[in-house]
Enzyme design. Structure first.
Site, PDB file in Angstrom:
ATOM      1  CB  CYS B 162      34.864  34.888  31.234  1.00  0.00           C
ATOM      2  SG  CYS B 162      36.680  35.474  31.687  1.00  0.00           S
ATOM      3  CE  LYS B 328      31.049  39.862  33.389  1.00  0.00           C
ATOM      4  NZ  LYS B 328      30.008  39.521  32.721  1.00  0.00           N
ATOM      5  CG  PHE B 392      40.244  34.367  27.048  1.00  0.00           C
ATOM      6  CD1 PHE B 392      39.704  35.633  26.526  1.00  0.00           C
ATOM      7  CD2 PHE B 392      41.268  34.544  28.178  1.00  0.00           C
ATOM      8  CE1 PHE B 392      40.303  36.851  26.836  1.00  0.00           C
ATOM      9  CE2 PHE B 392      41.690  35.620  28.592  1.00  0.00           C
ATOM     10  CZ  PHE B 392      41.476  37.015  27.928  1.00  0.00           C
TER      11      PHE B 392
END
Lengths: 80, 409
Positions: B162, B328, B392
């Site tokens: 991401c 977001k 991640f």
């Protein structure tokens, strides 16, 4: 399948799917130079033939295929 | 070392298909999250997603060009067309100059699954067609756009979960700063289909809130997970000299890029890694933390991620308390695209002098109380912002962009 139907089906997917200009379609048209089909398009021709005629073309089938007429002939031969 | 400026931007997202639409959504605090009934049937825990229509490229690209493009490359093309136009970069210019591309992308799930399904059905690899391989490779965006626009500079895809889009811009910044390139099309793209996010949903980290527009609530006490989203964002980076020579518009200047790796858990973020990335970005920018006006947080609306980022921001900025919001809350988590889109969102805020709200912030989480969070649109001038992106594997990226100042040569 008669010859006329083979020609009609091939011409249809060339225009509809391969976006070949309709007025370029002619038996003497060169697949590479006139219809501007490249080596990757030949892979997609195999897919189109399989889905339209239920037969599988292999690389050797294209060895003598230069014009659209050659292509009609090879399909006709495969179906006979 | 040279200066690196932003001369063009483009965006294709769930809150707008171009910069004008996106600016309105950001200003109005409009959510782009929808309920997708297909996901329930497919076995998802959470059926929410950012919804992004596939652009119709039939009149813009040839069949040969289109059949090599999956969802993410199509979105990226739409964003890049806008960015090139915005940057006044013509095809004639691209034809004779070494312009590069660095795009963030980390999956092509639909293309891979569709092609394998076809081979399984037909038991014949030829019948998958010629476009499948070019759609299915992870570098699909950079390979397609470099071919369409006939690019001749650096050409690759950055995969960093991401943070992919952010690292793509950061690495582009370095290539230009060090004089290796003059102009690079940077960005990030993200597919949104149900095949792409099933395994992510399986981790139980997506929100199960039933109200689509209320579900993404970064830094709020009642947050219960992220909402997947996607699209594409493009940022044209250019050396200052090249921009001036071309007479290009200059929208901002990238002045810092900090990166780090947590060196810990594969999915649980920590505090030290992000703090290090932000500090490295500040050091590279040669500015004090007090000079940052706004932080566009990575905050995805997960309990642990937001809490740790809040601690990291508080640790880095201490008493300075810049404005903080997570866009977001409106877009959902745009994953591989997010690091690039959030630069575009922040640039729009800087250009139009406002801070977009962190919507759905009703009860601030204890860990985030030290931050100067913006829950309602704030009309405020921004001169310098920092944008966080984490992923991640513990990959972290922080970018700092400054309003362009011609007197600072």
């Amino acid at each position: 399948m008669n010859k006329e139907l083979i020609v009609e089906k091939i011409n249809y997917f060339l225009v509809d799917e391969f976006e070949v200009e309709e007025d370029e379609i002619a038996p003497a048209a060169n697949l590479k130079e006139t219809l501007e089909l490249d080596s990757l398009d030949f892979v997609d021709l195999v897919v189109a033939v399989e889905s339209n005629f239920g037969v599988k073309l292999v690389g050797e089938d294209f060895v003598d295929v230069v014009t659209l007429q050659d292509f009609y002939d090879i399909i006709e031969k495969k179906l006979s | 070392m040279g200066r690196v400026v932003i001369t063009g931007m483009g965006i294709y997202s769930c809150i707008g298909k171009n910069m004008a639409e996106v600016k309105e959504s950001l200003y109005n605090g409009t959510s782009g999250i929808k309920y997708d009934p297909e996901r329930a049937e497919f076995g998802y825990r959470s059926c929410l997603t950012g919804m992004v229509e596939l652009p119709n490229l039939k009149k813009l690209l040839t069949r040969r060009e289109r059949i090599s493009m999956g969802q993410e490359a199509s979105y990226a093309y739409a964003a890049t067309i806008e960015a090139l136009e915005n940057a006044k970069l013509t095809q004639e210019y691209l034809d004779v100059n070494d312009v590069g591309i660095l795009f963030g992308n980390d999956s092509t799930a639909k293309a891979v699954i569709d092609s394998v399904d076809k081979i399984r059905e037909k038991k014949d690899t030829t019948l998958v067609g010629s476009g499948a391989i070019f759609q299915a490779m992870n570098s699909t965006v950079s390979m397609n756009l470099s071919t369409i626009f006939k690019l001749k500079g650096v050409n690759m895809t950055i995969s960093a979960a991401c943070a992919s889009g952010s690292h793509a811009i950061g690495l582009g910044y370095h290539l230009i700063k060090s004089g290796l390139e003059d102009c690079i099309i940077c960005g990030g793209a993200q597919e949104i289909n149900k095949l792409a996010f099933g395994s992510f949903d399986g981790l139980g980290v997506f929100s199960t809130n039933e109200d689509p527009t209320k579900a993404s609530r970064p830094f709020d006490k009642d947050r219960d997970g992220l909402i997947p989203s996607g699209g594409a964002a493009t940022v044209i980076l250019e050396s200052y000299e090249s921009a001036v020579k071309r007479g290009a518009p200059i929208y901002g200047e990238v002045i810092g890029y900090g990166f780090s790796s947590n060196g810990e858990h594969i999915s649980t973020p920590n505090v030290d890694g992000p703090s290090k990335a932000m500090n490295k970005a500040l050091k590279m920018a040669q500015i004090d933390a007090s000079e940052i006006d706004y932080v566009n947080a990575h905050a995805t609306s997960t309990p642990v991620g937001d809490a740790n980022e809040a601690k990291a921001i508080a640790k880095v900025f201490g008493k300075h308390r810049p404005y903080v919001s997570s866009t977001k809350s409106m877009t959902g988590h745009e994953c591989w695209m997010a690091g690039a889109s959030e630069i575009v969102y922040s640039m729009l805020m800087m250009e139009h002098s406002f801070v977009a709200p962190n919507i759905n912030l009703e009860n601030i989480d204890e860990d985030a109380k030290a931050l100067n969070l913006v829950s309602k649109t704030l009309n405020k001038k921004i001169d310098v912002f920092l944008s966080n992106s984490f992923g991640f594997g513990g990959t972290n990226s922080a970018l700092i962009v400054k309003k362009f100042d011609n007197g600072n040569e």
